[in-house]
Design an enzyme around this catalytic site. Structure first.
Site, PDB file in Angstrom:
ATOM      1  CG  ASP A  47     -13.419   9.120  31.215  1.00 22.75           C
ATOM      2  OD1 ASP A  47     -14.699   9.621  31.438  1.00 22.75           O
ATOM      3  OD2 ASP A  47     -12.940   8.455  30.845  1.00 22.75           O
ATOM      4  CG  HIS A  82     -15.682   3.568  25.230  1.00 22.50           C
ATOM      5  ND1 HIS A  82     -16.318   3.610  26.030  1.00 22.50           N
ATOM      6  CD2 HIS A  82     -14.728   4.527  25.494  1.00 22.50           C
ATOM      7  CE1 HIS A  82     -16.823   4.320  26.166  1.00 22.50           C
ATOM      8  NE2 HIS A  82     -16.208   5.126  26.593  1.00 22.50           N
ATOM      9  N   GLY A  83     -12.250   2.627  22.458  1.00 24.27           N
ATOM     10  CA  GLY A  83     -10.800   0.907  21.317  1.00 24.27           C
ATOM     11  C   GLY A  83     -11.246   1.801  20.347  1.00 24.27           C
ATOM     12  CG  HIS A 102     -18.087   8.623  26.521  1.00 28.28           C
ATOM     13  ND1 HIS A 102     -17.159   8.197  27.878  1.00 28.28           N
ATOM     14  CD2 HIS A 102     -18.473   9.947  26.990  1.00 28.28           C
ATOM     15  CE1 HIS A 102     -17.806   8.340  28.554  1.00 28.28           C
ATOM     16  NE2 HIS A 102     -18.114   9.870  28.281  1.00 28.28           N
ATOM     17  CG  ASN A 131     -14.649  11.721  26.451  1.00 20.80           C
ATOM     18  OD1 ASN A 131     -15.687  12.682  26.927  1.00 20.80           O
ATOM     19  ND2 ASN A 131     -15.405  10.696  27.770  1.00 20.80           N
TER      20      ASN A 131
HETATM   21  P1  13P Z   1     -11.486   6.069  23.581  1.00 17.87           P
HETATM   22  O1  13P Z   1      -9.823   5.132  23.792  1.00 17.87           O
HETATM   23  O2  13P Z   1     -11.639   4.969  22.334  1.00 17.87           O
HETATM   24  O3  13P Z   1     -11.132   7.177  22.334  1.00 17.87           O
HETATM   25  O4  13P Z   1     -12.672   6.532  24.422  1.00 17.87           O
HETATM   26  C1  13P Z   1     -12.619   7.191  25.013  1.00 17.87           C
HETATM   27  C2  13P Z   1     -13.199   7.879  26.196  1.00 17.87           C
HETATM   28  O5  13P Z   1     -14.131   7.954  26.150  1.00 17.87           O
HETATM   29  C3  13P Z   1     -12.738   7.548  28.219  1.00 17.87           C
HETATM   30  O6  13P Z   1     -14.452   7.773  28.373  1.00 17.87           O
END
Ligand code: 13P
Length: 287
Positions: free
Chosen positions: A81, A175-176, A205, A227
């Site tokens: 990833d 993300h996060g 993602h 993801n």
């Molecule tokens: P999250 O941590 O927001 O679930 O995102 C994960 C991700 O996109 C890893 O590639």
């Protein structure tokens, strides 16, 4: 059994479900993910991210991923990833990942194409599929900033010129955790447009905290892979809060089962079991 994600994602695309991508950061998390796949009897994508290399390096990840993936009772995709370095991605292709993501999304569009195309050629010669990203999925996407949504024409051109196998698009996730602490507004209209004209599976993602209703709808409208990382790491962390344990092993066991439980929830949200309503299910293991 370790498999490619090629046919799996194509089936997900045609049947309107998503395959879960779960990041692992140690043996306990990898085991929890595989246990959820086995209990739900569906394939999953077991992913190691380059940004976790200081905690788990690529060789450790390959050993864990190959061990748990190949001994699983269901097909498992071993995925690299967010590979920011082409050298690391090529090393991953040569050493056992069955799927990789090259992430040059912070580069210019043209440079992203050049870098991605090179990895796609390298991967395809060795039977490994490649994911790439345009319209960068940031870590604190401002909902008002629609300039970050993936442009339809750019997505078509990117896929045509790189021959990439799947494409990460930006429709409002990040993300996060979200700044606003509420579920994000996703641009489903843009997703539907992209699904109609982009000929490869689309990837989302930043699945964590994006809302079950949003994620189910995204899977049904054309997202073939979602993801998830932060929610799973937080689930493991929450376990230890305010509790005392007789031993570290007891704590690790609870962390693993909290990850498994949340994975199982996401498998239901993404409707991954629809795979077995599909006639193509027998070919998921083939490239
Ligand atoms: P999250 O941590 O927001 O679930 O995102 C994960 C991700 O996109 C890893 O590639």
């Amino acid at each position: 059994m370790l498999i490619s994600s090629k046919n799996l994602l194509l089936t997900a695309r045609s049947e309107g479900f998503a395959v879960p991508h779960f990041n692992f950061w140690n043996d306990m998390s990898a085991r929890g993910h595989v246990a959820s796949a086995e209990s739900k009897k569906v394939p999953i994508i077991l992913a190691w991210a380059q940004k976790h290399e200081s905690d788990l390096n690529i060789n450790e990840a390959l050993n864990l991923g190959k061990f748990y993936g190949s001994s699983a009772k269901v097909p498992i995709v071993l995925h690299l990833d967010h590979g920011f370095s082409p050298d690391i991605v090529k090393y991953g292709i040569d050493n056992g990942f069955t799927s990789v993501m090259i992430d040059a999304s912070e580069e210019s569009f043209e440079k992203n194409i050049v870098i991605t195309k090179d990895i796609v050629e390298y991967g395809h010669q060795r039977g490994v599929v490649v994911e790439a990203e345009i319209g960068h999925v940031g870590t604190s996407l401002d909902e008002e900033d629609t300039s970050q949504y993936t442009e339809v024409e750019a997505a078509i051109e990117f896929v045509k010129r790189t021959n990439v196998d799947s494409l990460v698009i930006s429709i409002g996730t990040s993300h996060g955790v979200y700044k606003s602490k509420t579920t994000p507004h996703l641009n489903f209209e843009r997703l539907s447009e992209l699904r109609k004209v982009v000929p490869v599976p689309l990837v989302l993602h930043g699945g964590s905290s994006s809302g079950d209703v949003n994620l189910r709808k995204a899977a049904n409208l054309g997202i073939s892979k979602v993801n998830v990382y932060t929610d799973l790491a937080n689930a493991a962390l929450q376990v230890s809060m305010g509790k005392s344990y007789r031993s570290i092993l007891e704590l690790l066991e609870e962390e693993e089962s909290s990850i498994q439980k949340l994975d199982e929830h996401y498998i239901e949200v993404f409707e991954t079991q629809k795979l077995y309503e599909s006639e193509e299910q027998t070919s998921v293991g083939a490239l």
